[in-house]
Design a protein around this motif. Structure first.
Motif, short mmCIF file in Angstrom:
data_model
loop_
_atom_site.label_atom_id
_atom_site.label_comp_id
_atom_site.label_asym_id
_atom_site.label_seq_id
_atom_site.Cartn_x
_atom_site.Cartn_y
_atom_site.Cartn_z
N SER A 73 4.03 8.47 18.58
CA SER A 73 3.04 8.07 17.57
C SER A 73 3.51 8.34 16.16
CB SER A 73 1.69 8.78 17.81
OG SER A 73 0.64 7.87 17.54
N GLY A 134 -1.29 6.34 6.51
CA GLY A 134 -2.00 5.49 7.47
C GLY A 134 -3.49 5.77 7.45
N ALA A 135 -3.85 7.05 7.49
CA ALA A 135 -5.27 7.40 7.54
C ALA A 135 -5.97 6.94 6.26
CB ALA A 135 -5.42 8.90 7.71
N GLU A 138 -6.67 3.38 6.69
CA GLU A 138 -7.84 3.18 7.56
C GLU A 138 -9.13 3.33 6.75
OE1 GLU A 138 -7.70 6.00 10.78
OE2 GLU A 138 -5.58 5.65 11.01
N HIS A 168 -6.19 6.97 18.09
CA HIS A 168 -5.72 8.12 17.31
C HIS A 168 -6.93 8.74 16.61
CE1 HIS A 168 -3.39 10.04 13.98
NE2 HIS A 168 -2.56 10.24 14.98
N ASP A 241 -4.78 -0.91 13.80
CA ASP A 241 -4.01 0.25 13.33
C ASP A 241 -2.53 -0.08 13.57
OD1 ASP A 241 -2.48 2.63 13.49
OD2 ASP A 241 -4.25 3.83 13.91
N ASN A 265 2.39 1.78 8.29
CA ASN A 265 2.85 3.12 7.89
C ASN A 265 4.28 2.92 7.44
OD1 ASN A 265 0.68 3.58 9.94
ND2 ASN A 265 1.05 5.70 9.39
N HIS A 267 6.16 4.91 6.14
CA HIS A 267 6.95 6.10 6.50
C HIS A 267 7.27 6.13 7.99
CE1 HIS A 267 2.66 6.82 6.28
NE2 HIS A 267 2.75 7.71 7.23
N LYS A 268 6.82 5.18 8.74
CA LYS A 268 7.24 5.10 10.15
C LYS A 268 8.13 3.86 10.31
CE LYS A 268 3.12 7.47 11.75
NZ LYS A 268 1.99 7.46 12.64
#
Ligand SMILES: Cc1ncc(COP(=O)(O)O)c(C=O)c1O
Length: 479
Positions: A73, A134-135, A138, A168, A241, A265, A267-268
């Motif tokens: 994740s 990410g959050a 959201e 998540h 998401d 994201n 950063h992912k």
């Protein structure tokens, strides 16, 4: 290990900063009440002491630059140094965000170009780069959803958001933060959305659904089109998401699957460094119906120049100062441009291949509650290995020089071990991980005590995690 305050000696310093001639005069301008009463207690160390201290500290840590990091994740992939070079260009790092548009055309062009690429990846027409994670994306998405229903006069009755029980934790938190009621959808025996449960929960009180794609078991929803059609049929919106975009970047577009809102994201998927608290970036792409509500300013291209558009009366306003974490955006654009479309497709195929390679090598030694082809990650269970628990397996992996996978998540798998290798690891590293996991499965049966006391070879042995979370000591005691 000592803290830096315990090193050095009084009067020792690493650099000598000349005191400006007019220091006393400058000080006289500081109001009396604001002047420092006593000398600040700062570390007094020489430069070699300082360098050694931080170098030693960095060597105690395990990072993606020091070893394998299969944290499910989280998409902990290699951060290409080319991106770092781009983000360190002095013309970018020295730029003040409050400069007028005419003087920041280069920076605005970078942001605009990144936004265009991300819109293409998502297959959606609107975007904001502002969210910092990410959050945060959201939360912004939920604010957009709410604003949409307010403006069409349906917010009073649209009070619910549907969420699969594999979601998540940030998803329900984001929905609850804007005052929506979270309705949990049970997964079916295959670990995906149960269409009957969905049908029973759908109604005109539903504002929308939040789906992680693929879900946190690493499984792609086979009924994704059916799900989004059904939610749209009752007037709801579909939030996707995108934390797991590494599984399908360049191959499929959320916009084509019926997404109205989709967060990235950076950063992912787009390789900017993360862990240790940031900074990250969670840009949000939206369908045309939500475009008017996007945060301001929007970066627009007029002829050959770029401008900031703030006159958008239906906008939810700002969610971040200026344009979000600018240098994260620079890295992401460097990554996208250096890979190109074909390279991005290879990212997802490599990530899925690596995950399935590990899955097939490990599924005979560990329980795999949801068998079959996975996407970029898969979830094993530590159950059935005698008296050891998943936590013990994770801690023992550290003795083999491997960062533990995500554990005890998603909640629908007992003793979960969530493994995400990413596309950037060579086969030798994947094989070393397999070997370590197989050895640990043997050790679990033959020497459970060894696992229960692990790790043995790390600078810090097993910590009391519950105590650390409940009674954190966040300040060093005063000396
Ligand atoms: C599926 C999923 N959604 C959302 C998030 C939240 O992203 P961030 O940590 O950037 O806030 C994560 C982070 O791990 C995630 O894995």
């Amino acid at each position: 290990m000592e803290t830096i305050y315990e090193l050095g000696a009084e009067g020792r310093h690493g650099v000598t900063v000349p005191r400006p001639e007019d220091a006393e005069r400058a000080l006289s301008h500081v109001p009396e009440a604001l002047r420092r009463r006593r000398r600040a207690k700062l570390p007094e160390v020489s430069q070699p002491e300082l360098v050694r201290h931080y170098t030693s500290l960095s060597r105690l840590n395990h990072g993606v630059d020091t070893g394998f990091y299969p944290l499910g994740s989280c998409t902990m992939k290699h951060n290409p140094r080319f991106n770092e070079d781009a983000a360190r260009l002095p013309g970018l790092t020295a730029l003040h965000p409050a400069l007028p548009d005419e003087e920041t055309q280069g920076a605005l062009s970078i942001l605009w170009e990144l936004a265009e690429h991300l819109k293409g990846v998502a297959g959606m027409p609107g975007i904001t780069l502002q969210p910092a994670a990410g959050a945060h994306g959201e939360l912004t998405g939920m604010l957009l959803m709410k604003r949409h229903f307010e403006s069409i006069g349906e917010m009073e009755r649209r009070t619910k958001v549907l969420l699969p029980d594999s979601a998540h934790g940030t998803n329900p938190a984001s929905a609850a933060m804007v005052g929506l009621e979270v309705v949990s959808l049970p997964s079916n025996a295959h670990g995906t959305v149960d269409l009957e449960a969905l049908a029973a929960a759908l109604g005109e009180d539903v504002a929308g659904i939040m789906l992680t794609v693929p879900n946190t078991l690493g499984l792609f929803e086979p009924d994704i089109l059916e799900i989004t059609h059904r939610v749209h049929d009752v007037g709801g919106l579909c939030y996707f998401d995108g934390a797991n975009l590494n599984a399908f970047v360049g191959r499929a577009r959320p916009g084509d699957m019926g997404a109205d809102i989709f967060h990235f994201n950076l950063h992912k998927t787009f390789s900017t460094p993360h862990g240790g608290g940031g900074p990250g970036a969670g840009p949000l792409a939206v369908s045309s119906v939500l475009e008017p509500y996007l945060p301001v300013p929007q970066i627009v291209k007029r002829n050959d120049s770029f401008a900031l558009e703030t006159d958008r009366p239906d906008s939810i306003g700002r969610v971040h100062p200026y344009h979000g974490n600018f240098l994260v955006s620079v890295r992401a654009l460097a990554y996208i441009l250096s890979l190109g479309d074909a390279g991005l497709r290879e990212v997802s195929s490599g990530a899925v291949l690596a995950a399935n390679y590990l899955r097939t090598k490990l599924e005979s030694a560990y329980k795999l509650p949801y068998p079959g082809l996975c996407k970029h990650e898969f979830v094993l269970s530590g159950e059935g290995l005698g008296e050891v628990r998943t936590l013990d397996i994770a801690k023992r992996l550290m003795d083999y020089g491997i960062h533990p996978p995500t554990v005890y998540f998603p909640l629908i798998v007992k003793e979960a071990l969530m493994i995400e290798p990413t596309e950037t690891e060579p086969k030798e590293i994947l094989d070393a991980f397999v070997e370590a996991m197989l050895r640990i499965a043997d050790e679990a049966r033959q020497q459970p005590e060894l696992l229960k006391a692990a790790p043995h070879r790390t600078p810090v042995r097993r910590v009391d995690e519950a105590k650390a979370a409940r009674e954190p000591i966040l300040r060093r005691p005063p000396n």
